[in-house]
Structure formats: structure tokens, C-alpha cells
Design a protein around this motif. Structure first.
Motif, short mmCIF file in Angstrom:
data_model
loop_
_atom_site.label_atom_id
_atom_site.label_comp_id
_atom_site.label_asym_id
_atom_site.label_seq_id
_atom_site.Cartn_x
_atom_site.Cartn_y
_atom_site.Cartn_z
N GLN A 10 24.49 61.30 57.12
CA GLN A 10 23.15 61.05 56.59
C GLN A 10 23.18 60.00 55.49
N ALA A 11 24.22 60.03 54.66
CA ALA A 11 24.32 59.06 53.57
C ALA A 11 24.47 57.64 54.09
N ALA A 12 25.18 57.49 55.20
CA ALA A 12 25.40 56.15 55.78
C ALA A 12 24.10 55.53 56.26
N GLY A 13 23.11 56.36 56.59
CA GLY A 13 21.86 55.83 57.11
C GLY A 13 20.70 55.92 56.14
N SER A 14 20.96 56.27 54.86
CA SER A 14 19.89 56.43 53.88
C SER A 14 20.27 55.77 52.57
N GLN A 15 19.31 55.04 52.01
CA GLN A 15 19.54 54.41 50.71
C GLN A 15 19.12 55.31 49.56
N ASP A 16 18.44 56.42 49.88
CA ASP A 16 17.89 57.27 48.82
C ASP A 16 18.66 58.56 48.61
N MET A 17 19.50 58.93 49.57
CA MET A 17 20.19 60.22 49.49
C MET A 17 21.24 60.22 48.38
N GLU A 18 21.20 61.27 47.57
CA GLU A 18 22.21 61.43 46.53
C GLU A 18 23.54 61.83 47.16
N ILE A 19 24.63 61.20 46.74
CA ILE A 19 25.93 61.42 47.36
C ILE A 19 26.87 62.14 46.41
N ASP A 20 27.47 63.22 46.89
CA ASP A 20 28.52 63.91 46.15
C ASP A 20 29.85 63.31 46.60
N ASP A 21 30.37 62.36 45.81
CA ASP A 21 31.59 61.66 46.24
C ASP A 21 32.85 62.48 46.00
N THR A 22 32.69 63.76 45.59
CA THR A 22 33.86 64.63 45.47
C THR A 22 34.14 65.38 46.77
N LEU A 23 33.23 65.32 47.73
CA LEU A 23 33.43 65.99 49.01
C LEU A 23 34.60 65.35 49.75
N THR A 24 35.38 66.18 50.41
CA THR A 24 36.50 65.68 51.21
C THR A 24 36.50 66.35 52.57
N ALA A 25 37.24 65.77 53.49
CA ALA A 25 37.40 66.33 54.83
C ALA A 25 38.87 66.64 55.06
N GLN A 26 39.12 67.65 55.87
CA GLN A 26 40.49 68.09 56.12
C GLN A 26 41.16 67.31 57.24
N TYR A 27 40.38 66.91 58.24
CA TYR A 27 40.97 66.35 59.46
C TYR A 27 40.74 64.84 59.59
N VAL A 28 41.75 64.18 60.10
CA VAL A 28 41.65 62.76 60.43
C VAL A 28 40.52 62.54 61.44
N GLU A 29 40.37 63.49 62.37
CA GLU A 29 39.36 63.36 63.43
C GLU A 29 37.95 63.30 62.86
N THR A 30 37.73 63.92 61.72
CA THR A 30 36.41 63.88 61.08
C THR A 30 36.08 62.46 60.65
N TYR A 31 37.05 61.78 60.04
CA TYR A 31 36.85 60.41 59.59
C TYR A 31 36.72 59.45 60.77
N ASP A 32 37.51 59.69 61.81
CA ASP A 32 37.42 58.84 63.00
C ASP A 32 36.04 58.93 63.64
N ALA A 33 35.51 60.16 63.74
CA ALA A 33 34.18 60.35 64.34
C ALA A 33 33.12 59.64 63.50
N LEU A 34 33.22 59.73 62.19
CA LEU A 34 32.26 59.07 61.31
C LEU A 34 32.36 57.55 61.41
N ALA A 35 33.58 57.05 61.50
CA ALA A 35 33.78 55.60 61.63
C ALA A 35 33.14 55.08 62.91
N MET A 36 33.30 55.83 64.01
CA MET A 36 32.73 55.42 65.29
C MET A 36 31.21 55.50 65.28
N LEU A 37 30.67 56.56 64.71
CA LEU A 37 29.21 56.75 64.72
C LEU A 37 28.48 55.80 63.79
N THR A 38 29.07 55.51 62.63
CA THR A 38 28.40 54.66 61.64
C THR A 38 28.80 53.19 61.74
N GLY A 39 29.93 52.92 62.41
CA GLY A 39 30.44 51.55 62.46
C GLY A 39 31.07 51.12 61.15
#
Length: 324
Positions: free
Chosen positions: A217-246
Motif C-alpha cells: 500500500q505504501a508503494a502506491g500511496s503518497q499519503d500513507m504513514e510508513i512504519d519503517d521499523t517493520l521487517t519481514a522474515q522471508y526473502v520470498e516476501t521481498y521478492d514478491a513485493l519487488a515484482m508487484l511494485t517494480g
């Protein structure tokens, strides 16, 4: 590219804890039933049926699911008097096993279908997928297990397509209540609309799904507040986000997972807001200086458009703020 997105999403959703939490929060959200991640088993994603036409010619109808797993469904009961219930004790009312405060209901087939576009026929498509699973079990003399499918939708537009088989019928509401509900069973569609979940809905998740929904949601919104302390456990999570958001900043960097994507988004938005504030103050000073010099308003309007690359409506808006 679409195929690559599908593959990356499959790898992400195949993670047992992610798959399990998605079903527990979407299908079993009232808390009555739940799955356990450690008991999920992947099953064949292929479903097919052998059909004879009117001329006795054999035809095969085959579909591939995105992610399918089999797992046990439980009801949380709480410990019996004096401590935990003994393992394997039979429930008095059914062929159900009581196991340490949980009542084991039985096995269930759970499927996930990825969607990047809205499909008005999705309830009937899901019904076909589930029926193929039943037919496969029956044809192979397997135990017939209940089947539930979630539609995991990551498209930009809000899902406004049918949420059930009933929604697909063009019938008046009174017909539905008096005829459909009495004679024809409905078939619900469980949709996870990733880009349109509320903040409260996202915060119910505790696996990588929380990070995934937030980042998407943050990648597609200029107004959304971002908690930059959030992390992901799996490499696959980041790969999916990279593919979906470009956005390649979601890719895993050497030495571990990088959080630079969310951090950079937050930083860029802060910079953008600062620039916008600075521009607005500059426009205000420009208008006031020109008014002090008694320059005609139509001339100030022209200068605003030229100096700050504004269209006529934008320039008029700023001028009205300080003149009227």
C-alpha cells in the motif's frame, strides 16, 4: 512479467505460517475454527476431470491451482478440569478427537488463487476449482475432504465484483430471499483485497503478511504513514513485493534483508512534503510582493503560471487564498 509475478506470489504464499494466518484471518476470522501452520501439507495443484460427451468421446478438463495445502481444522476448547485433556480422548458427541484443549474437527483442503485483475466470474470459477478437487478425491477413492478457496487480489482498483454465486444472478432481492435461499445453495467468495485493507485489518496480521500489505500500500500511496521499523522474515516476501511494485529496492541485499525500500519511501515523502511547503511559501511571498507593487491581478496570474509551472486553475487558487 505477469508469469513472474504469479510465481513470486506463489513462493510467498506457500510459507506455512503465512498461508495459515491468511485463512485464519479471512475464512475463520470469528475465531471458532483455526488451522495450525505446523500441520499443513502441500498437495498437488493440478485438478482434472474426465468427461464423456453425447457421442461417448472422452474429453479431459484440467485446471492448475496456485497454492493448495491440506491441514487439520481445530476448535479451541480450553483445558479440562484439573489440567490438560488427555491426548486422544474421544469427544462424546462425534468422531472428533480431543487433544490438549483443542477439538480436532478433521482435515480440510485449502486453496489460494492469485488475481491481479477483477474477474466478475470469480465465484463460479472458484466453485469449479473446488468441484474438481472433490471429483479428483472421489475418482481416486480418497477420503472426501471439504475444500475452501481464497482469492488473493493485488490489483489497483477496489474489488467490486461479486462476492458470491448469488451476487452473479440478476434477480431482485425478494426473489433471492424467497426462491434462491430455499432451493439453490449459495457459494461464497473469500477475497483478500490487498491494496484496500484498512490499517486495523492489516494490524491483525503478525506474520510477513503485515509487512507485505503495509509495503504494497505504501508503494502506491503518497499519503500513507510508513512504519519503517517493520521487517519481514522471508526473502520470498521481498521478492514478491519487488515484482508487484517494480521497485528493486525490495530485493535482498548481500549479507541479509535490506529495509531501504520502506526507509527510502518515508524519506522521499518527507522531502517531498518539505519541498511542497517551501514552494507554497515561495508562492505566497511572490504574490504579496507583487501586490505591494500594485501589479494587476491578471498580470500576477500570468507570472505565477510562468514562474512556478502552474496551470491557470492552480494559479487562480493560490491567488484567491491571498486576495479574497
Amino acid at each position: 512479467m505477469r508469469k513472474q509475478k504469479d510465481i513470486s506470489l506463489k513462493h510467498f504464499l506457500e510459507k506455512e505460517d503465512i498461508f495459515c494466518e491468511l485463512f485464519n484471518q479471512t475464512v475463520f476470522q470469528d475465531g471458532t475454527l483455526h488451522l495450525l501452520a505446523e500441520e499443513l501439507v502441500s498437495v498437488d495443484t493440478r485438478a482434472s476431470i474426465r468427461i464423456l460427451d453425447v457421442d461417448s468421446n472422452v474429453e479431459f478438463f484440467e485446471r492448475y491451482r496456485d497454492v493448495v495445502k491440506c491441514g487439520k481444522v481445530y476448535i479451541e476448547e480450553g483445558p479440562a478440569k484439573g489440567g490438560k485433556s488427555p491426548e486422544g480422548e474421544l469427544h462424546p458427541n462425534a468422531n472428533i478427537v480431543r487433544n490438549y484443549g483443542r477439538i480436532e474437527i478433521g482435515n480440510i483442503i485449502c486453496g489460494i488463487e492469485n488475481q491481479t485483475t477483477i474477474d466478475k466470474l470469480m465465484p463460479s470459477r472458484t466453485l469449479i476449482y473446488d468441484c474438481l478437487s472433490y471429483e479428483y478425491e472421489f475418482r481416486n477413492k480418497m477420503e472426501l475432504l471439504p475444500c475452501i478457496t481464497i482469492t488473493f487480489y493485488t490489483g489497483e482498483k477496489k474489488w467490486k465484483a461479486p462476492y458470491s454465486l448469488y451476487d452473479m444472478f440478476n434477480l431482485r432481492q425478494e426473489i433471492q430471499s424467497t426462491v434462491l435461499e430455499k432451493y439453490i445453495p449459495d457459494y461464497p467468495l473469500y477475497v483478500v483485497d490487498a491494496l484496500h485493507l484498512s490499517k486495523d485489518e492489516i494490524n491483525k496480521y503478525h506474520t510477513d503478511l503485515r509487512f507485505f500489505f503495509t509495503a504494497l500500500q505504501a508503494a502506491g500511496s503518497q499519503d500513507m504513514e510508513i512504519d519503517d521499523t517493520l521487517t519481514a522474515q522471508y526473502v520470498e516476501t521481498y521478492d514478491a513485493l519487488a515484482m508487484l511494485t517494480g521497485d528493486e529496492r525490495f530485493r535482498v541485499k548481500e549479507g541479509g534483508v535490506s529495509m531501504c525500500a520502506l526507509f527510502d519511501m518515508a524519506e522521499e515523502r518527507g522531502l517531498k512534503r518539505g519541498i511542497e511547503k517551501g514552494i507554497e511559501k515561495g508562492i505566497e511571498a511572490f504574490i504579496l510582493d507583487n501586490m505591494e507593487e500594485q501589479i494587476p491581478l491578471d498580470r500576477i496570474l500570468e507570472k505565477l503560471q510562468k514562474r512556478f509551472a502552474l496551470n491557470e486553475a492552480q494559479a487562480e487558487g493560490y491567488l484567491k487564498m491571498h486576495v479574497f
